[in-house]
Design an enzyme around this catalytic site. Sequence first.
Site, PDB file in Angstrom:
ATOM      1  N   LYS A 195       0.848  -1.179   0.000  1.00  0.00           N
ATOM      2  CA  LYS A 195       0.000   0.000   0.000  1.00  0.00           C
ATOM      3  C   LYS A 195       0.893   1.242   0.000  1.00  0.00           C
ATOM      4  O   LYS A 195       1.750   1.403   0.880  1.00  0.00           O
ATOM      5  CB  LYS A 195      -0.917   0.005   1.225  1.00  0.00           C
ATOM      6  CG  LYS A 195      -1.946  -1.121   1.227  1.00  0.00           C
ATOM      7  CD  LYS A 195      -2.983  -0.934   0.126  1.00  0.00           C
ATOM      8  CE  LYS A 195      -4.098  -1.956   0.227  1.00  0.00           C
ATOM      9  NZ  LYS A 195      -5.131  -1.769  -0.813  1.00  0.00           N
ATOM     10  N   GLU A 238      -1.442  -0.627  -9.162  1.00  0.00           N
ATOM     11  CA  GLU A 238      -2.898  -0.602  -9.015  1.00  0.00           C
ATOM     12  C   GLU A 238      -3.397   0.788  -8.623  1.00  0.00           C
ATOM     13  O   GLU A 238      -2.864   1.408  -7.699  1.00  0.00           O
ATOM     14  CB  GLU A 238      -3.303  -1.635  -7.952  1.00  0.00           C
ATOM     15  CG  GLU A 238      -4.781  -1.888  -7.853  1.00  0.00           C
ATOM     16  CD  GLU A 238      -5.107  -2.931  -6.795  1.00  0.00           C
ATOM     17  OE1 GLU A 238      -6.287  -3.008  -6.404  1.00  0.00           O
ATOM     18  OE2 GLU A 238      -4.192  -3.662  -6.349  1.00  0.00           O
ATOM     19  N   LYS A 269     -13.892  -6.890  -7.619  1.00  0.00           N
ATOM     20  CA  LYS A 269     -14.211  -7.078  -6.204  1.00  0.00           C
ATOM     21  C   LYS A 269     -15.721  -7.254  -6.097  1.00  0.00           C
ATOM     22  O   LYS A 269     -16.475  -6.394  -6.568  1.00  0.00           O
ATOM     23  CB  LYS A 269     -13.748  -5.889  -5.365  1.00  0.00           C
ATOM     24  CG  LYS A 269     -12.233  -5.775  -5.260  1.00  0.00           C
ATOM     25  CD  LYS A 269     -11.820  -4.571  -4.428  1.00  0.00           C
ATOM     26  CE  LYS A 269     -10.303  -4.486  -4.299  1.00  0.00           C
ATOM     27  NZ  LYS A 269      -9.887  -3.251  -3.582  1.00  0.00           N
ATOM     28  N   ASP A 292      -0.062  -0.627  -4.771  1.00  0.00           N
ATOM     29  CA  ASP A 292      -1.461  -0.201  -4.738  1.00  0.00           C
ATOM     30  C   ASP A 292      -1.538   1.174  -4.086  1.00  0.00           C
ATOM     31  O   ASP A 292      -1.373   1.306  -2.876  1.00  0.00           O
ATOM     32  CB  ASP A 292      -2.314  -1.206  -3.974  1.00  0.00           C
ATOM     33  CG  ASP A 292      -3.798  -0.864  -4.025  1.00  0.00           C
ATOM     34  OD1 ASP A 292      -4.165   0.102  -4.722  1.00  0.00           O
ATOM     35  OD2 ASP A 292      -4.592  -1.563  -3.377  1.00  0.00           O
ATOM     36  N   ASP A 314      -8.956  -0.116 -10.183  1.00  0.00           N
ATOM     37  CA  ASP A 314      -9.718  -0.695  -9.075  1.00  0.00           C
ATOM     38  C   ASP A 314     -10.872   0.237  -8.725  1.00  0.00           C
ATOM     39  O   ASP A 314     -11.999   0.037  -9.165  1.00  0.00           O
ATOM     40  CB  ASP A 314      -8.802  -0.921  -7.875  1.00  0.00           C
ATOM     41  CG  ASP A 314      -9.535  -1.513  -6.675  1.00  0.00           C
ATOM     42  OD1 ASP A 314     -10.737  -1.818  -6.791  1.00  0.00           O
ATOM     43  OD2 ASP A 314      -8.916  -1.668  -5.604  1.00  0.00           O
TER      44      ASP A 314
END
Length: 434
Positions: A233, A288, A341, A260, A317
């Site tokens: 992250k 991402e 997701k 991400d 995303d």
Amino acid sequence: MGPSALFGLQSPSLCFSSTITKFSTPAESLPSKKCKNPIANAVTACMAASPPVAPPSVCLGFKNLMETFTVDVYRAEGRPLNVPLMAPFTIASSRLDRVENVAIRVELSNGCVGWGEAPILPHVTSEDQLTALAKAAEACLFLKQSSGKTLGLVLDEISGILPGHSFASVRAGIEMALIDAVANSIGTPLWRLFGGFSNAITTDITIPIVSPTEAAELASKYRAQGFKTLKLKVGKNLTADIQVLQAIRTVHPDCSFILDANEGYKSEEAIHVLEKLHEMEVTPILFEQPVHRDDWKGLGYVSDVARNKYGVSVAADESCRSLGDVKKIAKENLAHVINIKLAKVGVLGALEIIDLARASGIDLMIGGMVETRLAMGFAGNLAAGLGCFKFIDLDTPLLLAEDPVIGGYEASGPIYNFSNARGHGGFLHWDNIA
């Protein structure tokens, strides 16, 4: 488009043997009434009346099931599902200290039970827990009044009660529980129902935004557990992000990286990160959501530079919350990968998006919010059955301080094995979470 028109998925096979495996889960998982299996009974009678040859093959693909299975719900309910995390989970856009999701339990009149989960993640899902519980109660009431309708029709009407992105997480939880109950009714594990490609997956594992020292400790631990792909992250502090990457590289030099940013960078900052990594001779396998979800121009720019200058694929995303978003991404070449997701688009919405992305030549990733093994088990079965995901990010149960789920998949480091006889196999002690 209604569910009956969906799922032209090019999965290896939608037909499988109708042989029913003996169900041997702990007593707590058993429904309040005996789970009768009309398909198993019909197959058993056919085999008893015939010579001892190979069992008949019955085509029970999900599309066929939507059109032929008649739903009769006896009970349906949602309850809070609160679980502590081992440590705060910090991303560029939010921080989570504990899971406050909603568990869904659906029991059919034949006694078969299905389980689902609606995850709540601030700034990502639209619902908070109170809203999710209220909408789940509304959908559960509808389910109990839907006797005699096909699975496809019921799911279609659920989409009307819980429309769009606003209630996608609750819709996903209801869909999971109902589909799981139906899979239990026909004696079939979900990975077979969704195509039967495999009964196992390999996931990455996530390192949230932490200090370089903490990141190195986590990377060392995950290396010892067999994880070869780390999802980092980033996006909150550019300098700190680079320091974390350097620290992880020192202790886990052979790992593959997924970055991400959770919308955290401006487009030029995202390119700067790739430049710094290039100087370190590090090439992430995926970048991402580098920019804000509505910064389409920035997403396209980063994707172009990342692929053509550094050989890095970019995933959408947060920018992908509907079939319309995927159409835009495909038409304008804005990203190379779509992160599916279930909590963003629901189960049926995910299958629609998967179909479109594959037809458009876009690679697929499957991920989650912060969920227990209920939701991860369903998503994992979907990924294993379809076999079309290049990137798998279903690790969040490993970040929880407790595991409230009994049964379900078996985890060995990054490998999840789906050995249960039917459905996704996971369940809760329902009275313990009231």
